[in-house]
Motif scaffolding. Structure first.
Motif, PDB file in Angstrom:
ATOM      1  N   ILE A 275      53.544  40.262   0.780  1.00 35.06           N
ATOM      2  CA  ILE A 275      52.909  40.309  -0.290  1.00 35.06           C
ATOM      3  C   ILE A 275      51.360  40.389  -0.630  1.00 35.06           C
ATOM      4  O   ILE A 275      51.298  40.850  -1.706  1.00 35.06           O
ATOM      5  N   VAL A 276      50.754  40.094   0.663  1.00 32.05           N
ATOM      6  CA  VAL A 276      48.979  40.083   0.494  1.00 32.05           C
ATOM      7  C   VAL A 276      48.894  41.768   0.128  1.00 32.05           C
ATOM      8  O   VAL A 276      48.289  41.742   0.346  1.00 32.05           O
ATOM      9  N   SER A 277      49.654  42.614   0.953  1.00 34.09           N
ATOM     10  CA  SER A 277      49.387  44.035   1.697  1.00 34.09           C
ATOM     11  C   SER A 277      49.414  44.477   0.011  1.00 34.09           C
ATOM     12  O   SER A 277      48.549  45.471  -0.598  1.00 34.09           O
ATOM     13  N   ALA A 278      50.706  43.934  -0.932  1.00 35.95           N
ATOM     14  CA  ALA A 278      50.711  44.430  -2.768  1.00 35.95           C
ATOM     15  C   ALA A 278      49.617  43.750  -3.648  1.00 35.95           C
ATOM     16  O   ALA A 278      49.003  44.125  -4.423  1.00 35.95           O
ATOM     17  N   LEU A 279      49.371  43.145  -2.824  1.00 35.99           N
ATOM     18  CA  LEU A 279      47.992  42.048  -4.514  1.00 35.99           C
ATOM     19  C   LEU A 279      46.956  42.886  -3.471  1.00 35.99           C
ATOM     20  O   LEU A 279      46.328  42.929  -4.662  1.00 35.99           O
ATOM     21  N   ALA A 280      46.446  42.981  -2.905  1.00 37.63           N
ATOM     22  CA  ALA A 280      45.345  43.361  -2.016  1.00 37.63           C
ATOM     23  C   ALA A 280      45.190  44.615  -2.971  1.00 37.63           C
ATOM     24  O   ALA A 280      44.314  45.449  -3.549  1.00 37.63           O
ATOM     25  N   LYS A 281      46.355  45.515  -2.915  1.00 38.02           N
ATOM     26  CA  LYS A 281      46.284  47.366  -3.399  1.00 38.02           C
ATOM     27  C   LYS A 281      46.627  47.216  -4.672  1.00 38.02           C
ATOM     28  O   LYS A 281      45.984  48.106  -5.338  1.00 38.02           O
TER      29      LYS A 281
ATOM     30  N   ALA B 275      51.335  29.088  12.506  1.00 37.13           N
ATOM     31  CA  ALA B 275      51.925  30.090  11.945  1.00 37.13           C
ATOM     32  C   ALA B 275      51.623  30.809  12.492  1.00 37.13           C
ATOM     33  O   ALA B 275      51.748  32.870  12.449  1.00 37.13           O
ATOM     34  N   CYS B 276      50.614  30.806  13.498  1.00 36.42           N
ATOM     35  CA  CYS B 276      49.435  32.247  14.702  1.00 36.42           C
ATOM     36  C   CYS B 276      50.522  32.605  15.402  1.00 36.42           C
ATOM     37  O   CYS B 276      50.242  33.300  15.572  1.00 36.42           O
ATOM     38  N   GLU B 277      51.830  31.444  15.882  1.00 37.75           N
ATOM     39  CA  GLU B 277      52.163  32.081  16.825  1.00 37.75           C
ATOM     40  C   GLU B 277      53.467  33.186  16.339  1.00 37.75           C
ATOM     41  O   GLU B 277      54.142  33.757  16.925  1.00 37.75           O
ATOM     42  N   PHE B 278      53.367  33.316  15.141  1.00 40.92           N
ATOM     43  CA  PHE B 278      54.457  34.234  14.779  1.00 40.92           C
ATOM     44  C   PHE B 278      53.670  35.788  13.696  1.00 40.92           C
ATOM     45  O   PHE B 278      54.187  36.340  14.034  1.00 40.92           O
ATOM     46  N   ILE B 279      52.325  35.591  13.086  1.00 41.99           N
ATOM     47  CA  ILE B 279      51.625  36.745  13.651  1.00 41.99           C
ATOM     48  C   ILE B 279      49.947  36.177  13.448  1.00 41.99           C
ATOM     49  O   ILE B 279      49.922  35.060  12.928  1.00 41.99           O
ATOM     50  N   SER B 280      49.847  37.488  14.053  1.00 45.63           N
ATOM     51  CA  SER B 280      48.201  37.177  14.223  1.00 45.63           C
ATOM     52  C   SER B 280      47.608  37.316  13.328  1.00 45.63           C
ATOM     53  O   SER B 280      47.620  37.787  11.815  1.00 45.63           O
ATOM     54  N   PRO B 281      46.242  36.596  12.659  1.00 41.56           N
ATOM     55  CA  PRO B 281      45.375  36.550  12.071  1.00 41.56           C
ATOM     56  C   PRO B 281      44.650  37.700  11.442  1.00 41.56           C
ATOM     57  O   PRO B 281      44.704  37.919  10.244  1.00 41.56           O
ATOM     58  N   LEU B 282      44.468  38.717  12.418  1.00 44.53           N
ATOM     59  CA  LEU B 282      43.903  40.038  12.528  1.00 44.53           C
ATOM     60  C   LEU B 282      45.062  41.033  11.952  1.00 44.53           C
ATOM     61  O   LEU B 282      44.993  41.771  11.095  1.00 44.53           O
ATOM     62  N   THR B 283      46.418  40.681  11.631  1.00 45.88           N
ATOM     63  CA  THR B 283      47.167  41.399  11.011  1.00 45.88           C
ATOM     64  C   THR B 283      47.583  41.302   8.960  1.00 45.88           C
ATOM     65  O   THR B 283      46.710  41.672   8.479  1.00 45.88           O
ATOM     66  N   PHE B 284      46.783  39.346   8.837  1.00 47.90           N
ATOM     67  CA  PHE B 284      46.235  39.813   7.520  1.00 47.90           C
ATOM     68  C   PHE B 284      45.272  39.775   7.375  1.00 47.90           C
ATOM     69  O   PHE B 284      44.956  40.824   5.761  1.00 47.90           O
ATOM     70  N   ALA B 285      44.163  39.432   8.108  1.00 49.17           N
ATOM     71  CA  ALA B 285      42.557  40.896   7.911  1.00 49.17           C
ATOM     72  C   ALA B 285      42.298  41.982   7.235  1.00 49.17           C
ATOM     73  O   ALA B 285      42.131  42.079   6.777  1.00 49.17           O
ATOM     74  N   THR B 286      43.500  42.756   7.864  1.00 52.55           N
ATOM     75  CA  THR B 286      43.560  44.035   7.735  1.00 52.55           C
ATOM     76  C   THR B 286      44.390  44.488   6.139  1.00 52.55           C
ATOM     77  O   THR B 286      43.887  44.962   5.983  1.00 52.55           O
ATOM     78  N   LEU B 287      45.527  43.608   6.284  1.00 52.00           N
ATOM     79  CA  LEU B 287      46.146  43.639   5.008  1.00 52.00           C
ATOM     80  C   LEU B 287      45.457  43.304   3.949  1.00 52.00           C
ATOM     81  O   LEU B 287      45.391  44.116   2.637  1.00 52.00           O
TER      82      LEU B 287
END
Length: 415
Positions: free
Chosen positions: A34-40, A53-65
């Motif tokens: 979702i985040v990737s599609a919005l940014a694009k 949430a940080c136990e499932f997905i890293s903040p770095l992933t969302f920052a990159t996307l």
């Protein structure tokens, strides 16, 4: 945002802003898409993650996307630089998406608890909030969770996606799946257009979609290229604006959003029967289907061998559903048609508007690139019985559906 953390002045804004809150559920991985599609798509996105949430997905992933920093509780408890972070984020957002929404965060939000960055930001925001819950079936069905769900949704700011049913990560089969990214993306698109207005709340809407099939044997038929995408988009937009929607549809090439009452049909005769069954309860009737004008005069109930196919097919007329509705509609009802045309597409649409006693019509050029049957985008000219005309340039079919509802609601208000 500026390097010092302060917001850009509103006068410098060019793109809508979506704030995404991610809580501790396995469905968090779907939010990456979702985040990737919005940014694009050019939408500005910022992400807040709870500690779980940080136990499932890293903040770095969302920052990159998202191409922006992703915030966690560690950022919340840092010394302030300028205005508090939760205040700035809450004021920054046009739409606030919380996905997945866990039972824990739902309980906090229901009672106004604020013990982390996400819940504090919710209290500091005033924009529409879209909830996408996800949890184990037994957790979801607990009376306390259902009470919290109903209570929190009483807030007019709150909007929600449907809850998916299927195989969950815990191997349970049932309700609890987070809505798919495409559905959440469509709901966000609607909210960015309406800013959370439910201007069809309390209204009943009847919509037709798809291309009818007129069979002359069990496997062969006369048809057209309609996929039903436009009609489904009109239904989805009405649903997102608060309407109760009945969709009469032929076989479609697109999934149906949850929350619709659906009536599947195949032929024009079946569509007519269904439409005339439901139309009396409707406030708005939208004939978006591509209905046949003719059908084979005879039907053979078994497949004809190729050698027995006729050289010429005798045709018979099909009843005009829109015209019949134009004769029958009541004074409080609004009847909207579609006209798929080539060449000069406005003139025949205007003639159809008056001949069939429609209240409004969408003239749709199907011979232009990225427009008409099968495409994900569309363009049109809207006409109404008062003489108003609005050009809608190429856009997504969901955006065009919202533009149509904006156009129709102005006409309805003037009646």
């Amino acid at each position: 945002m500026k390097p010092n953390g302060e917001d850009e002045p509103d006068s410098n804004r060019h793109f809508p802003r979506v704030l995404v809150g991610v809580t501790g559920g396995i469905a968090a991985y779907k939010v990456c898409e979702i985040v990737s599609a919005l940014a694009k798509s050019g939408i500005e996105v910022q992400v807040i993650l709870t500690e779980a949430a940080c136990e499932f997905i890293s903040p770095l992933t969302f920052a990159t996307l998202s191409r922006r920093p992703a915030y966690t509780d560690k950022d919340f408890w840092q010394p302030m630089q300028g205005r508090p972070l939760h205040i700035r984020l809450g004021e920054w957002a046009d739409i606030f998406l919380i996905a997945p929404l866990t039972a824990n965060t739902l309980a906090k939000l229901t009672y106004g608890l604020a013990d982390n960055l996400l819940t504090n930001t919710v209290l500091a925001s005033t924009c529409p909030i879209l909830l996408a819950p996800a949890m184990n079936t037994d957790m979801w069905e607990q009376p306390s969770v259902q009470q919290n769900w109903q209570k929190f949704r009483e807030n007019p700011r709150i909007h929600s996606t449907g809850m998916g049913v299927g195989l969950l990560a815990c191997d349970r089969i049932g309700a609890g799946r987070m809505a798919e990214p495409e559905e959440i993306g469509a709901h966000l698109e609607s909210l960015l257009h309406t800013q959370g207005k439910r201007d069809l709340s309390g209204k009943r809407v009847l919509i037709s979609a798809g291309g009818t099939r007129e069979h002359f044997d069990p496997v062969r038929f006369l048809g057209n290229p309609s996929t039903g995408k436009m009609g489904v988009a009109v239904a989805q937009a009405a649903l997102h604006r608060g309407a109760t929607v009945t969709l009469v549809h032929t076989p479609l090439s697109v999934p149906l959003p949850p929350g619709l009452q659906t009536v599947p049909v195949v032929s024009a005769a079946q569509m007519q029967e269904a439409i005339l069954t439901y139309y009396t309860e409707a406030d708005f009737i939208v004939m978006a289907a591509a209905v046949a004008d003719v059908k084979p005069a005879e039907y053979v109930n078994q497949k004809l061998p190729k050698k027995l196919l006729p050289d010429a097919l005798t045709l018979a007329p099909v009843p005009d559903i829109a015209a019949e509705l134009g004769r029958r509609k009541q004074s409080h009802q609004c009847l909207i048609g579609f006209a798929a045309q080539t060449g000069d597409f406005v003139k025949p649409a205007r003639e159809k508007l008056h001949q069939k006693n429609l209240d409004a019509i969408a003239a749709n050029p199907i011979d232009r690139p990225d427009s008409g049957f099968g495409s994900d985008t569309n363009q049109a000219v809207f006409l109404d019985r008062t003489g108003r005309q609005q050009n809608v340039p190429a856009c997504s079919k969901l955006k065009m559906a919202h533009e149509l509802w904006d156009f129709v609601l102005v006409l309805s208000a003037e009646c």
